[in-house]
Design a protein around this motif. Structure first.
Motif, PDB file in Angstrom:
ATOM      1  N   LEU A  80       0.626  -0.835   0.283  1.00  0.00           N
ATOM      2  CA  LEU A  80       0.293  -0.090  -0.222  1.00  0.00           C
ATOM      3  C   LEU A  80       1.195   1.028  -0.061  1.00  0.00           C
ATOM      4  N   SER A  81       0.433   2.332  -0.530  1.00  0.00           N
ATOM      5  CA  SER A  81       1.278   3.316  -0.698  1.00  0.00           C
ATOM      6  C   SER A  81       0.293   4.534  -0.744  1.00  0.00           C
ATOM      7  N   TYR A  82       0.842   5.661  -0.148  1.00  0.00           N
ATOM      8  CA  TYR A  82       0.490   7.325  -0.051  1.00  0.00           C
ATOM      9  C   TYR A  82       0.893   8.482  -1.440  1.00  0.00           C
ATOM     10  N   ASP A  83       0.056   9.696  -1.864  1.00  0.00           N
ATOM     11  CA  ASP A  83       0.717  10.657  -1.954  1.00  0.00           C
ATOM     12  C   ASP A  83       1.107  11.183  -0.704  1.00  0.00           C
ATOM     13  N   TYR A  84       2.545  11.413  -0.594  1.00  0.00           N
ATOM     14  CA  TYR A  84       2.060  12.743   1.271  1.00  0.00           C
ATOM     15  C   TYR A  84       2.624  14.407   0.700  1.00  0.00           C
ATOM     16  N   LYS A  85       2.690  14.297  -0.333  1.00  0.00           N
ATOM     17  CA  LYS A  85       3.149  15.680  -1.235  1.00  0.00           C
ATOM     18  C   LYS A  85       3.048  16.951  -0.146  1.00  0.00           C
ATOM     19  N   PHE A  86       4.290  16.105  -0.065  1.00  0.00           N
ATOM     20  CA  PHE A  86       5.247  16.797   0.923  1.00  0.00           C
ATOM     21  C   PHE A  86       5.469  18.406   0.524  1.00  0.00           C
ATOM     22  N   ASP A  87       5.447  19.765   0.980  1.00  0.00           N
ATOM     23  CA  ASP A  87       6.543  20.063   0.712  1.00  0.00           C
ATOM     24  C   ASP A  87       8.064  20.521   0.051  1.00  0.00           C
ATOM     25  N   PHE A  88       7.786  21.303  -0.992  1.00  0.00           N
ATOM     26  CA  PHE A  88       9.431  21.342  -1.962  1.00  0.00           C
ATOM     27  C   PHE A  88      10.115  21.700  -0.509  1.00  0.00           C
ATOM     28  N   GLU A  89      11.131  21.144  -0.558  1.00  0.00           N
ATOM     29  CA  GLU A  89      12.207  21.342   0.202  1.00  0.00           C
ATOM     30  C   GLU A  89      13.196  22.111  -1.131  1.00  0.00           C
ATOM     31  N   ASP A  90      14.465  22.746  -0.330  1.00  0.00           N
ATOM     32  CA  ASP A  90      15.743  22.472  -1.392  1.00  0.00           C
ATOM     33  C   ASP A  90      17.056  21.670  -1.121  1.00  0.00           C
ATOM     34  N   ASP A  91      17.082  22.266  -2.717  1.00  0.00           N
ATOM     35  CA  ASP A  91      18.204  20.597  -2.700  1.00  0.00           C
ATOM     36  C   ASP A  91      19.247  19.679  -1.120  1.00  0.00           C
ATOM     37  N   GLN A  92      19.105  20.802  -0.829  1.00  0.00           N
ATOM     38  CA  GLN A  92      19.758  20.150   0.965  1.00  0.00           C
ATOM     39  C   GLN A  92      18.713  19.084   1.540  1.00  0.00           C
ATOM     40  N   HIS A  93      17.866  19.537   1.627  1.00  0.00           N
ATOM     41  CA  HIS A  93      16.964  18.240   2.591  1.00  0.00           C
ATOM     42  C   HIS A  93      15.918  17.783   1.654  1.00  0.00           C
ATOM     43  N   LYS A  94      16.560  17.680   0.666  1.00  0.00           N
ATOM     44  CA  LYS A  94      15.322  16.855  -0.581  1.00  0.00           C
ATOM     45  C   LYS A  94      15.623  15.144   0.259  1.00  0.00           C
ATOM     46  N   ILE A  95      14.386  14.552  -0.490  1.00  0.00           N
ATOM     47  CA  ILE A  95      14.475  13.127   0.286  1.00  0.00           C
ATOM     48  C   ILE A  95      14.199  12.145  -1.261  1.00  0.00           C
ATOM     49  N   PRO A  96      14.830  11.697  -1.711  1.00  0.00           N
ATOM     50  CA  PRO A  96      14.435  10.944  -3.112  1.00  0.00           C
ATOM     51  C   PRO A  96      13.636  10.361  -2.943  1.00  0.00           C
ATOM     52  N   CYS A  97      12.978  10.020  -4.152  1.00  0.00           N
ATOM     53  CA  CYS A  97      11.510   8.467  -3.799  1.00  0.00           C
ATOM     54  C   CYS A  97      11.850   7.511  -4.564  1.00  0.00           C
ATOM     55  N   HIS A  98      12.006   6.452  -3.883  1.00  0.00           N
ATOM     56  CA  HIS A  98      12.665   4.999  -5.049  1.00  0.00           C
ATOM     57  C   HIS A  98      10.930   4.319  -5.580  1.00  0.00           C
ATOM     58  N   CYS A  99       9.419   4.782  -5.382  1.00  0.00           N
ATOM     59  CA  CYS A  99       9.183   3.761  -5.347  1.00  0.00           C
ATOM     60  C   CYS A  99       8.697   3.188  -6.817  1.00  0.00           C
ATOM     61  N   GLY A 100       9.249   3.243  -7.876  1.00  0.00           N
ATOM     62  CA  GLY A 100       9.231   2.612  -9.234  1.00  0.00           C
ATOM     63  C   GLY A 100       8.808   3.455 -10.224  1.00  0.00           C
ATOM     64  N   ALA A 101       7.131   4.158  -9.714  1.00  0.00           N
ATOM     65  CA  ALA A 101       6.423   4.689 -10.032  1.00  0.00           C
ATOM     66  C   ALA A 101       6.529   5.107 -11.417  1.00  0.00           C
ATOM     67  N   VAL A 102       5.966   5.018 -13.021  1.00  0.00           N
ATOM     68  CA  VAL A 102       5.638   5.059 -14.012  1.00  0.00           C
ATOM     69  C   VAL A 102       6.176   7.021 -14.076  1.00  0.00           C
ATOM     70  N   ASN A 103       5.245   7.892 -13.134  1.00  0.00           N
ATOM     71  CA  ASN A 103       4.844   8.830 -13.352  1.00  0.00           C
ATOM     72  C   ASN A 103       6.029   9.195 -11.745  1.00  0.00           C
ATOM     73  N   CYS A 104       7.017   8.902 -10.836  1.00  0.00           N
ATOM     74  CA  CYS A 104       8.287   8.776  -9.948  1.00  0.00           C
ATOM     75  C   CYS A 104       8.745  10.661 -10.067  1.00  0.00           C
ATOM     76  N   ARG A 105       8.155  11.066  -9.213  1.00  0.00           N
ATOM     77  CA  ARG A 105       9.248  12.833  -9.113  1.00  0.00           C
ATOM     78  C   ARG A 105      10.642  13.096  -8.688  1.00  0.00           C
ATOM     79  N   LYS A 106      11.072  11.641  -8.670  1.00  0.00           N
ATOM     80  CA  LYS A 106      12.235  11.432  -7.885  1.00  0.00           C
ATOM     81  C   LYS A 106      12.755  12.124  -6.677  1.00  0.00           C
ATOM     82  N   TRP A 107      11.622  12.469  -6.114  1.00  0.00           N
ATOM     83  CA  TRP A 107      12.189  13.097  -4.311  1.00  0.00           C
ATOM     84  C   TRP A 107      10.668  13.510  -4.140  1.00  0.00           C
ATOM     85  N   MET A 108      10.382  12.697  -2.809  1.00  0.00           N
ATOM     86  CA  MET A 108       9.103  13.349  -1.741  1.00  0.00           C
ATOM     87  C   MET A 108       9.380  14.325  -1.743  1.00  0.00           C
ATOM     88  N   ASN A 109       9.961  15.184  -1.500  1.00  0.00           N
ATOM     89  CA  ASN A 109       9.666  16.423  -1.705  1.00  0.00           C
ATOM     90  C   ASN A 109      10.690  17.436  -2.138  1.00  0.00           C
TER      91      ASN A 109
END
Ligand SMILES: [Zn+2]
Length: 109
Positions: A80-109
């Protein structure tokens, strides 16, 4: 209905402040954004729903967030998964996303 996301409903500003406090205590931070103004803080008062991972192509939707009500369902055995819709952060605080979806945004925030 899969699970109820339990926690304390707080304003965004309070959530930002609490996030810093939790981080300073080396606590895992569990929050779910309801809309622009409110966040559910599940760090102290949450249930098991807080352990469901983020995905940019989630198979669960929430009932309070009526923005993207897709008819996407999960199948037995699928994580199961959600889209947490985290606020966008600057490069230093980005969290990589490994969800594997076709439309993956590459970052969680
Ligand atoms: Zn992703």
């Amino acid at each position: 209905m899969v699970i109820e996301y339990i926690g304390t409903i707080i304003r965004s500003e309070v959530a930002n402040r609490k996030e810093r406090v939790y981080e300073s205590q080396n606590r895992g931070v569990y929050m779910f954004r309801i809309d622009n103004d409110y966040v559910i803080d599940a760090t102290i008062t949450g249930g098991p729903a807080r352990y469901i991972n983020h995905s940019c192509a989630p198979n669960c939707i929430t009932e309070v967030v009526m923005i993207e009500k897709e008819n996407k369902s999960s199948s037995r055995g699928e994580e199961l998964s959600y889209d947490y819709k985290f606020d966008f952060e600057d490069d230093q605080h980005k969290i990589p996303c490994h969800c594997g979806a076709v439309n993956c945004r590459k970052w969680m925030n």
